[in-house]
Design an enzyme around this catalytic site. Sequence first.
Site, PDB file in Angstrom:
ATOM      1  N   THR A 163       2.238   7.223  -4.400  1.00 22.55           N
ATOM      2  CA  THR A 163       3.170   7.935  -6.092  1.00 22.55           C
ATOM      3  C   THR A 163       3.782   8.801  -6.345  1.00 22.55           C
ATOM      4  O   THR A 163       4.029   9.879  -6.227  1.00 22.55           O
ATOM      5  CB  THR A 163       0.998   7.813  -6.839  1.00 22.55           C
ATOM      6  OG1 THR A 163       0.730   6.984  -6.918  1.00 22.55           O
ATOM      7  CG2 THR A 163       1.640   8.518  -8.249  1.00 22.55           C
ATOM      8  N   ASP A 174       5.593   4.972 -10.257  1.00 19.05           N
ATOM      9  CA  ASP A 174       5.404   3.157  -9.606  1.00 19.05           C
ATOM     10  C   ASP A 174       4.625   2.758  -9.594  1.00 19.05           C
ATOM     11  O   ASP A 174       3.975   2.573 -10.751  1.00 19.05           O
ATOM     12  CB  ASP A 174       6.056   4.201  -8.334  1.00 19.05           C
ATOM     13  CG  ASP A 174       4.792   4.378  -7.260  1.00 19.05           C
ATOM     14  OD1 ASP A 174       4.901   4.385  -6.661  1.00 19.05           O
ATOM     15  OD2 ASP A 174       4.279   5.827  -8.440  1.00 19.05           O
ATOM     16  N   ARG A 211       3.511   1.262  -6.387  1.00 17.30           N
ATOM     17  CA  ARG A 211       2.641   0.722  -5.265  1.00 17.30           C
ATOM     18  C   ARG A 211       1.590   1.871  -4.766  1.00 17.30           C
ATOM     19  O   ARG A 211       1.377   3.100  -5.494  1.00 17.30           O
ATOM     20  CB  ARG A 211       4.191   1.860  -4.112  1.00 17.30           C
ATOM     21  CG  ARG A 211       3.405   1.751  -2.456  1.00 17.30           C
ATOM     22  CD  ARG A 211       3.914   2.347  -1.268  1.00 17.30           C
ATOM     23  NE  ARG A 211       5.835   1.284  -1.673  1.00 17.30           N
ATOM     24  CZ  ARG A 211       6.832   1.496  -0.337  1.00 17.30           C
ATOM     25  NH1 ARG A 211       6.642   2.506   0.239  1.00 17.30           N
ATOM     26  NH2 ARG A 211       7.720   0.704  -0.610  1.00 17.30           N
ATOM     27  N   LYS A 255      -0.432   2.124 -13.214  1.00 17.32           N
ATOM     28  CA  LYS A 255      -0.531   3.641 -13.385  1.00 17.32           C
ATOM     29  C   LYS A 255      -0.833   3.749 -14.422  1.00 17.32           C
ATOM     30  O   LYS A 255      -0.911   5.569 -14.266  1.00 17.32           O
ATOM     31  CB  LYS A 255      -0.431   4.464 -12.122  1.00 17.32           C
ATOM     32  CG  LYS A 255       0.385   3.930 -10.250  1.00 17.32           C
ATOM     33  CD  LYS A 255       1.090   4.920  -9.805  1.00 17.32           C
ATOM     34  CE  LYS A 255       0.673   3.802  -8.013  1.00 17.32           C
ATOM     35  NZ  LYS A 255       1.638   4.299  -7.207  1.00 17.32           N
ATOM     36  N   GLY A 288      -3.459  10.204  -6.894  1.00 17.03           N
ATOM     37  CA  GLY A 288      -4.709  10.365  -5.859  1.00 17.03           C
ATOM     38  C   GLY A 288      -5.033   9.266  -5.297  1.00 17.03           C
ATOM     39  O   GLY A 288      -4.746   8.462  -5.527  1.00 17.03           O
ATOM     40  N   SER A 343       3.137  12.346  -4.336  1.00 16.08           N
ATOM     41  CA  SER A 343       3.991  12.770  -3.344  1.00 16.08           C
ATOM     42  C   SER A 343       5.033  12.712  -3.560  1.00 16.08           C
ATOM     43  O   SER A 343       5.933  13.421  -3.434  1.00 16.08           O
ATOM     44  CB  SER A 343       3.735  11.735  -2.130  1.00 16.08           C
ATOM     45  OG  SER A 343       3.339  10.621  -2.629  1.00 16.08           O
ATOM     46  N   ASP A 370      10.742   8.869  -1.304  1.00  9.00           N
ATOM     47  CA  ASP A 370       9.100   8.720  -0.792  1.00  9.00           C
ATOM     48  C   ASP A 370       8.570   8.139  -0.107  1.00  9.00           C
ATOM     49  O   ASP A 370       8.779   7.040  -0.863  1.00  9.00           O
ATOM     50  CB  ASP A 370       8.609   9.985  -2.252  1.00  9.00           C
ATOM     51  CG  ASP A 370       7.057  10.040  -1.801  1.00  9.00           C
ATOM     52  OD1 ASP A 370       6.272   9.529  -2.475  1.00  9.00           O
ATOM     53  OD2 ASP A 370       7.105  10.345  -0.240  1.00  9.00           O
ATOM     54  N   SER A 413       5.898   5.531  -2.614  1.00  9.54           N
ATOM     55  CA  SER A 413       6.079   5.491  -3.756  1.00  9.54           C
ATOM     56  C   SER A 413       6.211   4.298  -3.607  1.00  9.54           C
ATOM     57  O   SER A 413       7.853   4.431  -3.144  1.00  9.54           O
ATOM     58  CB  SER A 413       6.469   6.285  -4.936  1.00  9.54           C
ATOM     59  OG  SER A 413       5.995   7.445  -4.428  1.00  9.54           O
TER      60      SER A 413
END
Lengths: 252, 306
Positions: free
Chosen positions: B63, B79, B81, B95, B109, B191, B228, B231
């Site tokens: 995330t 995002d 994913r 999300k 998380g 992340s 990242d 994500s």
Amino acid sequence: SFQDDTALSTTMAAYGVPPALGVAPEMMEEISTGTTIMACQYDGGVVLGADSRTSTGTYVANRASDKITMVTDNVWMCRSGSAADTQNVCAYVKNLTEEHNMQRRGDLDPGMADVKLVANLTMQLAYKNKDKLSAGMIIGGWDATLGAQVYGIPLGGSMQRVPFTVGGSGSAYIYGWCDNTWRENMTREEAEGWVARAISLAIARDASSGGVVRLVTIHSKGSSRQMLEPKHQSLCESELPVIPRKVGGVVG
Amino acid sequence: ATHVVEVKPARALAPGLIRSVAMAHIHRDDAEERGGFNFDNVRRNEMLRGSGLAFKNAMKTGTTISGVCFAGGVVLGADTRSTNGETVADKNCEKIHYIAPNIYCCGAGTAADTEAVTGMIASNLELHRMATKRDSRVITALTQLKTHLFKYQGHVGAALVLGGCDVDGPHLFTVYPHGSSDALPFATMGSGSLAAMAVFESDFKENMTEEEAKDLVARSIRAGIFNDLGSGSNVDLCVIKKGEVSYLRNHETPNERTYVRSKGYDFPPGSTPLNRRNFMTATSATLPLNETVIISEGAPEDAMVM
């Protein structure tokens, strides 16, 4: 499970294996305030000071946090250690103080509380939960009974009234300077300058402290807050001794 | 139920902290009411692990989530994913969670934890609105989230960016799994937070317009998506202003599939070789497999023969 993943990633990181997917800073380590906090008594009130850096491991989660929290108008608390523990302890202390005053204080100075009351309530929470909490706090305030007071409540939950005290990871670097330069019965401006200078010195040397210097002054008429940005702080970092570097030469 | 449970004091953290928690036999109902922990499931899980059951990893969001305050409101971004270990479990998950008509919350998380905790607080706030006949405040959601997460000492893996617009104006908060929070004009979590924060630290300014704020948040999420590994996929935005909310699901889709087979995917019968046929006869208790339907009306050729 969530816990297993953390344990595995920590072990992998310890062996130098980079994580396959990104690591979220907030999941790796608990948020800690790192920190430098202090409070001192002056002639007529107290000055509380703190830096503004909150870190998770090596990442700065908040570079402008406010570690001086109001319990009542006349009593404020500096927080260091685990952010979650201190924020929640402070919330409990506010609630308990209000309940106590609602039942016991009557109409005397509404909105104010005895500094010793707040300090004792904080100490009780810190001591009784010493195995679960990681919180070092400084209570400072002014009341009509005892005037200006500063109480230090370090890890473990002891409480001691002091003329001044420092706390947090950055405090280690300024104990000597504070002991050497502190004077009784400073004026308000002198005290504020002294606290600001001490925090700047700690910020210069402690990696876990940084950001702005926040000050709160409490006296018989009320309280006021200030914020000193790096450009307004005593230029401690530039005063640190360095070997001058040749312009255009090789760094060596 | 009157099942007697021994609550281990080392992990219990009741709301009334000044009361010491003694070693005692407490009814399960009492434990919940006092706000203590119930670790029955931990014992059950250990027992299952001991008997060899392999546990699936909890689905995590990896995330990038972020939020920004602008003149008159907040913009939240995320995002889409969702990962399970190193596999992408959901390429287009949501999300940004609903908390109240004027309050939304991005969650990073453990996906189950963020969904459950935001759902619980949304439910509480709805009841609270009915009882008080007032719009919810963001600090109410914040305090409820904090006290819940602190009670569970970081075991509820929910890292949230909470934003909304209430009677006191626009608010933006970050909430960490251990129960601390920060009040900020711009915030990132997950992340991909470092990539998103880099964008904010370069380009954030006070009192932006709504369009500038949306563009900034979208750029920060894209920074997380492309830099990242945890994500990816699309950018979701949510703009919350006083009295008006726009939930922009898939506001940007920078990762659409490039190559799609033009002929489509139509497999004729016989494409897959048949290795084995296995018929099982039905018992007398079930209906017979070959049932002929006799048509009473219509042309025989139209009838479906079973």
